[in-house]
Design a protein around this motif. Structure first.
Motif, PDB file in Angstrom:
ATOM      1  N   ARG A 151       0.707  -0.785   0.240  1.00  0.00           N
ATOM      2  CA  ARG A 151       0.336   0.195  -0.316  1.00  0.00           C
ATOM      3  C   ARG A 151       0.518   1.019   0.273  1.00  0.00           C
ATOM      4  NH1 ARG A 151      -2.934  -2.833   4.079  1.00  0.00           N
ATOM      5  NH2 ARG A 151      -1.954  -2.058   5.861  1.00  0.00           N
ATOM      6  N   ILE A 152       2.081   1.223   0.394  1.00  0.00           N
ATOM      7  CA  ILE A 152       2.353   2.660   0.782  1.00  0.00           C
ATOM      8  C   ILE A 152       3.796   2.459  -0.496  1.00  0.00           C
ATOM      9  CG2 ILE A 152       5.066   2.717   2.025  1.00  0.00           C
ATOM     10  CD1 ILE A 152       4.221   1.836   4.770  1.00  0.00           C
ATOM     11  N   ARG A 153       4.144   1.685  -0.984  1.00  0.00           N
ATOM     12  CA  ARG A 153       4.547   2.148  -2.635  1.00  0.00           C
ATOM     13  C   ARG A 153       4.230   1.957  -3.381  1.00  0.00           C
ATOM     14  NH1 ARG A 153       8.356  -3.774  -1.037  1.00  0.00           N
ATOM     15  NH2 ARG A 153      10.259  -2.905   0.735  1.00  0.00           N
ATOM     16  N   LYS A 154       2.637   2.111  -3.323  1.00  0.00           N
ATOM     17  CA  LYS A 154       1.576   2.676  -4.361  1.00  0.00           C
ATOM     18  C   LYS A 154       1.641   3.979  -3.923  1.00  0.00           C
ATOM     19  CE  LYS A 154      -1.426  -1.477  -5.330  1.00  0.00           C
ATOM     20  NZ  LYS A 154      -2.330  -2.070  -4.830  1.00  0.00           N
ATOM     21  N   VAL A 155       2.113   5.090  -2.881  1.00  0.00           N
ATOM     22  CA  VAL A 155       1.856   6.272  -2.812  1.00  0.00           C
ATOM     23  C   VAL A 155       2.749   6.479  -3.081  1.00  0.00           C
ATOM     24  CG1 VAL A 155       0.614   8.360  -1.575  1.00  0.00           C
ATOM     25  CG2 VAL A 155      -0.380   6.060  -2.209  1.00  0.00           C
ATOM     26  N   MET A 156       3.650   6.120  -2.359  1.00  0.00           N
ATOM     27  CA  MET A 156       5.290   7.328  -2.302  1.00  0.00           C
ATOM     28  C   MET A 156       6.230   5.984  -2.006  1.00  0.00           C
ATOM     29  SD  MET A 156       5.210   8.255   1.436  1.00  0.00           S
ATOM     30  CE  MET A 156       6.420   8.976   1.949  1.00  0.00           C
ATOM     31  N   PRO A 157       7.548   6.066  -2.485  1.00  0.00           N
ATOM     32  CA  PRO A 157       9.375   5.446  -1.868  1.00  0.00           C
ATOM     33  C   PRO A 157       8.616   4.877  -0.692  1.00  0.00           C
ATOM     34  CG  PRO A 157       9.361   7.027  -3.398  1.00  0.00           C
ATOM     35  CD  PRO A 157       8.471   7.282  -2.766  1.00  0.00           C
ATOM     36  N   CYS A 158       9.621   3.369  -0.902  1.00  0.00           N
ATOM     37  CA  CYS A 158       9.456   3.174   0.697  1.00  0.00           C
ATOM     38  C   CYS A 158      10.769   2.526   0.734  1.00  0.00           C
ATOM     39  CB  CYS A 158       8.029   2.358   1.126  1.00  0.00           C
ATOM     40  SG  CYS A 158       8.552   1.829   3.024  1.00  0.00           S
ATOM     41  N   ASP A 159      11.620   2.373   1.761  1.00  0.00           N
ATOM     42  CA  ASP A 159      12.525   1.563   1.932  1.00  0.00           C
ATOM     43  C   ASP A 159      12.633  -0.042   2.800  1.00  0.00           C
ATOM     44  OD1 ASP A 159      13.027   2.965   4.286  1.00  0.00           O
ATOM     45  OD2 ASP A 159      14.664   3.281   3.595  1.00  0.00           O
ATOM     46  N   ALA A 160      11.924   0.459   3.234  1.00  0.00           N
ATOM     47  CA  ALA A 160      11.623  -0.414   4.437  1.00  0.00           C
ATOM     48  C   ALA A 160      11.610  -1.751   3.482  1.00  0.00           C
ATOM     49  CB  ALA A 160      10.256  -0.287   5.577  1.00  0.00           C
ATOM     50  N   TYR A 161      11.647  -3.549   4.713  1.00  0.00           N
ATOM     51  CA  TYR A 161      11.485  -4.460   3.736  1.00  0.00           C
ATOM     52  C   TYR A 161      11.397  -5.666   4.706  1.00  0.00           C
ATOM     53  CZ  TYR A 161      16.523  -4.908   5.239  1.00  0.00           C
ATOM     54  OH  TYR A 161      17.876  -5.201   5.978  1.00  0.00           O
ATOM     55  N   LEU A 162      11.006  -6.590   4.164  1.00  0.00           N
ATOM     56  CA  LEU A 162      10.068  -7.922   4.838  1.00  0.00           C
ATOM     57  C   LEU A 162      11.837  -8.695   4.739  1.00  0.00           C
ATOM     58  CD1 LEU A 162       7.000  -8.710   3.518  1.00  0.00           C
ATOM     59  CD2 LEU A 162       7.783  -7.625   5.530  1.00  0.00           C
ATOM     60  N   VAL A 163      11.625  -9.756   6.055  1.00  0.00           N
ATOM     61  CA  VAL A 163      12.755 -10.356   6.290  1.00  0.00           C
ATOM     62  C   VAL A 163      11.892 -11.510   6.727  1.00  0.00           C
ATOM     63  CG1 VAL A 163      14.210 -10.983   8.123  1.00  0.00           C
ATOM     64  CG2 VAL A 163      14.260  -8.750   6.975  1.00  0.00           C
ATOM     65  N   PRO A 164      12.062 -12.683   5.842  1.00  0.00           N
ATOM     66  CA  PRO A 164      11.307 -13.757   6.465  1.00  0.00           C
ATOM     67  C   PRO A 164      12.157 -14.489   7.717  1.00  0.00           C
ATOM     68  CG  PRO A 164      12.829 -14.012   4.236  1.00  0.00           C
ATOM     69  CD  PRO A 164      13.001 -12.885   4.632  1.00  0.00           C
ATOM     70  N   ARG A 165      11.328 -15.068   8.049  1.00  0.00           N
ATOM     71  CA  ARG A 165      11.688 -16.153   9.758  1.00  0.00           C
ATOM     72  C   ARG A 165      12.981 -16.285   9.180  1.00  0.00           C
ATOM     73  NH1 ARG A 165       7.746 -20.304  13.257  1.00  0.00           N
ATOM     74  NH2 ARG A 165       9.008 -19.702  15.257  1.00  0.00           N
ATOM     75  N   ALA A 166      13.603 -17.349   8.052  1.00  0.00           N
ATOM     76  CA  ALA A 166      14.566 -18.306   7.605  1.00  0.00           C
ATOM     77  C   ALA A 166      15.943 -17.707   8.270  1.00  0.00           C
ATOM     78  CB  ALA A 166      14.454 -18.368   6.322  1.00  0.00           C
ATOM     79  N   GLU A 167      15.358 -15.585   7.719  1.00  0.00           N
ATOM     80  CA  GLU A 167      16.160 -14.584   7.959  1.00  0.00           C
ATOM     81  C   GLU A 167      16.935 -13.612   9.058  1.00  0.00           C
ATOM     82  OE1 GLU A 167      16.649 -12.507   4.354  1.00  0.00           O
ATOM     83  OE2 GLU A 167      16.527 -14.538   3.105  1.00  0.00           O
ATOM     84  N   GLN A 168      15.408 -14.169  10.049  1.00  0.00           N
ATOM     85  CA  GLN A 168      15.163 -12.846  11.008  1.00  0.00           C
ATOM     86  C   GLN A 168      16.570 -13.527  12.648  1.00  0.00           C
ATOM     87  OE1 GLN A 168      11.777 -13.976  12.750  1.00  0.00           O
ATOM     88  NE2 GLN A 168      11.975 -15.318  14.139  1.00  0.00           N
ATOM     89  N   HIS A 169      17.345 -14.435  12.595  1.00  0.00           N
ATOM     90  CA  HIS A 169      18.501 -14.706  13.049  1.00  0.00           C
ATOM     91  C   HIS A 169      19.638 -13.543  13.172  1.00  0.00           C
ATOM     92  CE1 HIS A 169      17.787 -18.602  15.709  1.00  0.00           C
ATOM     93  NE2 HIS A 169      16.602 -18.267  15.542  1.00  0.00           N
ATOM     94  N   GLY A 170      19.234 -12.978  11.762  1.00  0.00           N
ATOM     95  CA  GLY A 170      20.548 -11.713  11.411  1.00  0.00           C
ATOM     96  C   GLY A 170      20.004 -10.763  11.811  1.00  0.00           C
ATOM     97  N   GLU A 171      18.668 -10.670  12.490  1.00  0.00           N
ATOM     98  CA  GLU A 171      18.283  -9.344  12.805  1.00  0.00           C
ATOM     99  C   GLU A 171      18.305  -9.473  14.744  1.00  0.00           C
ATOM    100  OE1 GLU A 171      17.420  -6.655  11.450  1.00  0.00           O
ATOM    101  OE2 GLU A 171      17.747  -7.734   9.177  1.00  0.00           O
ATOM    102  N   ILE A 172      17.189 -10.630  14.760  1.00  0.00           N
ATOM    103  CA  ILE A 172      18.074 -11.017  16.694  1.00  0.00           C
ATOM    104  C   ILE A 172      18.016 -12.407  17.281  1.00  0.00           C
ATOM    105  CG2 ILE A 172      14.952 -10.404  15.395  1.00  0.00           C
ATOM    106  CD1 ILE A 172      14.810  -9.713  18.844  1.00  0.00           C
TER     107      ILE A 172
END
Length: 436
Positions: A151-172
């Motif tokens: 929804r956001i990207r249809k209105v404006m640029p957005c650099d947020a991104y999803l991190v799948p569960r298989a990769e989340q240990h790189g974040e937390i």
């Protein structure tokens, strides 16, 4: 400061903010209040001090009054997290795509404002852009995060991104979440050092700051206002109320529109570097996706976990023990290996929420105000202080995107949120239902 005891507290644990170990708010040396001032600001937090700094640099005579020491309230008690306002997008879309772009876009200006002030005034407050990760409590919530990004990207640029569960240990370092949302531009700082630096900068610019100066009444007067501090009176040509969650009955208009909500935090004892590397590998700002929100981060020196959430108990005995125990239980859901790690600090503060979940600034019967940051106040409170000061100066710069938003109350609400316990129970029930 009082020591707190219990099975999960370290010896010598205290009921004051971890931040105060390095920068406890202190009142300025006692001097007589002025009989008059061009500008009087009520509230010496992020909003009031940023406004004072802008006004004093423009040559205004500024007097800042606070019931406690400058920065004593939420400004030195929060989690020290600030970033772009993507979370406001869906709410802002109620006013249309153009308004949503302006509101979210202004959050980037707010973040840059803090960076600029910190650099210009040489405030040592551990400001660092480290990014943010919000964990999804269920697969459905992870999918909902993706839909919001669409929804956001249809209105404006957005650099947020999803991190799948298989990769989340790189974040937390947890298996609690089912993936999550990462926002690179998020930052963290030491809030007590930041607000202390703001107070020093405003003082250098010529503003007078008074702690222990509780404003008891405001009355219109010829060409301005009379501000009462006990039996003392100050004549003010302009008046700004910047008390947010601590406003109370001082200004009934705001009292009916601000919902004071308490939020609490705990700090763990220092942890080994290898543990911090495992739990918070990128040293990011962190949160869960629950409606009854939890938020957490590493301390600026990277040695402790600071974990925040709602207050379970407000009054009575053993408030610190009850609230700290509640937060610790939530922390252990995320990081079970901290079971034997004692807590060294517990504290809480009072935030200001609004019914539309957006902050507001403006003028009512000649009184300027800026408030309602909904728990994300460092950048926006700083920016709103600056913007309302520009408006008080008659600046021709572009007005804030928030200035024309309707600021509504609700029937039967007069400043005491009687509905909060029911609302929290309802949202907790929804959280449990989704996580079943």
């Amino acid at each position: 400061m009082a020591q707190v005891t219990g099975p999960f507290f370290a010896e010598g644990a205290v009921d004051t903010p971890y931040w105060w170990d390095a920068a406890e708010p202190r009142a300025a040396p006692s001097t007589a209040l002025p009989a008059s001032s061009e500008v009087v600001i009520v509230g010496a937090g992020f909003t009031g001090l940023n406004a004072a700094l802008t006004l004093a640099k423009a040559g205004k005579q500024v007097t800042v009054l606070d019931a406690e020491a400058p920065g004593w309230g939420a400004s030195s008690r929060n989690g020290g997290m600030l970033g772009p306002g993507w979370a406001t997008f869906d709410t802002a879309m109620a006013y249309g795509p153009e308004k949503a772009r302006a509101i979210v876009g202004e959050s980037f200006l707010a973040l840059q404002h803090v960076k600029d002030v910190v650099e210009r005034e040489a405030i040592a407050c551990d400001l660092a852009v480290v990014g943010y990760f919000r964990g999804a409590m269920t697969p459905r919530l992870y999918e909902a995060m993706g839909r919001q990004l669409d929804r956001i990207r249809k209105v404006m640029p957005c650099d947020a991104y999803l991190v799948p569960r298989a990769e989340q240990h790189g974040e937390i370092g947890t298996d609690l979440y089912h993936g999550g949302l990462a926002i690179p531009g998020y930052a963290g700082l030491h809030p007590a050092r930041y607000v202390a630096g703001l107070a020093e900068a405003a003082h250098r610019a010529g503003a007078q700051l008074f702690g222990g100066a509780r404003v008891t009444a405001i009355a219109p007067d010829a060409g301005g206002f009379t501000v009462s501090v006990g039996r003392q009176r100050i004549a003010a040509k302009q008046l700004l109320v910047a008390t947010n969650g601590y406003t109370g009955s001082l200004l009934p208009f705001l009292q009916r529109r601000i919902i004071p909500i308490r939020s609490a935090l705990i700090a763990t004892a220092p942890l080994p570097p290898e543990v911090m590397d495992r739990l918070m590998p990128k040293r990011r700002m962190l949160a869960g996706s629950q409606r009854v929100v939890t938020y957490y981060r590493p301390s600026p020196d990277g040695t402790r976990v600071l974990f925040g959430g709602r207050v379970l108990k407000v009054n009575g005995e053993n408030v610190a023990r009850a609230n700290a125990g509640h937060l610790r239980k939530q922390m252990l859901q995320v990081f079970p290996e901290l079971e034997r790690t004692p807590l060294t600090h517990y504290w809480h503060g009072q935030t200001g929420f609004t019914f539309d979940k957006l902050p507001h600034l403006g003028e009512r019967e000649g009184i300027f105000y800026a408030c309602g940051y909904n728990g994300t106040g460092i950048a926006r409170a700083s920016w709103f202080g600056h913007k309302i000061a520009q408006r008080m100066l008659g600046s021709v710069e572009k007005p804030s995107a928030y200035e024309d938003l309707p600021f509504r109350s609700r029937p039967l609400y007069y400043g005491k949120p009687w509905f909060l316990p029911l609302a929290v129970q309802f949202y907790e029930m929804l959280d449990r239902w989704e996580q079943r």
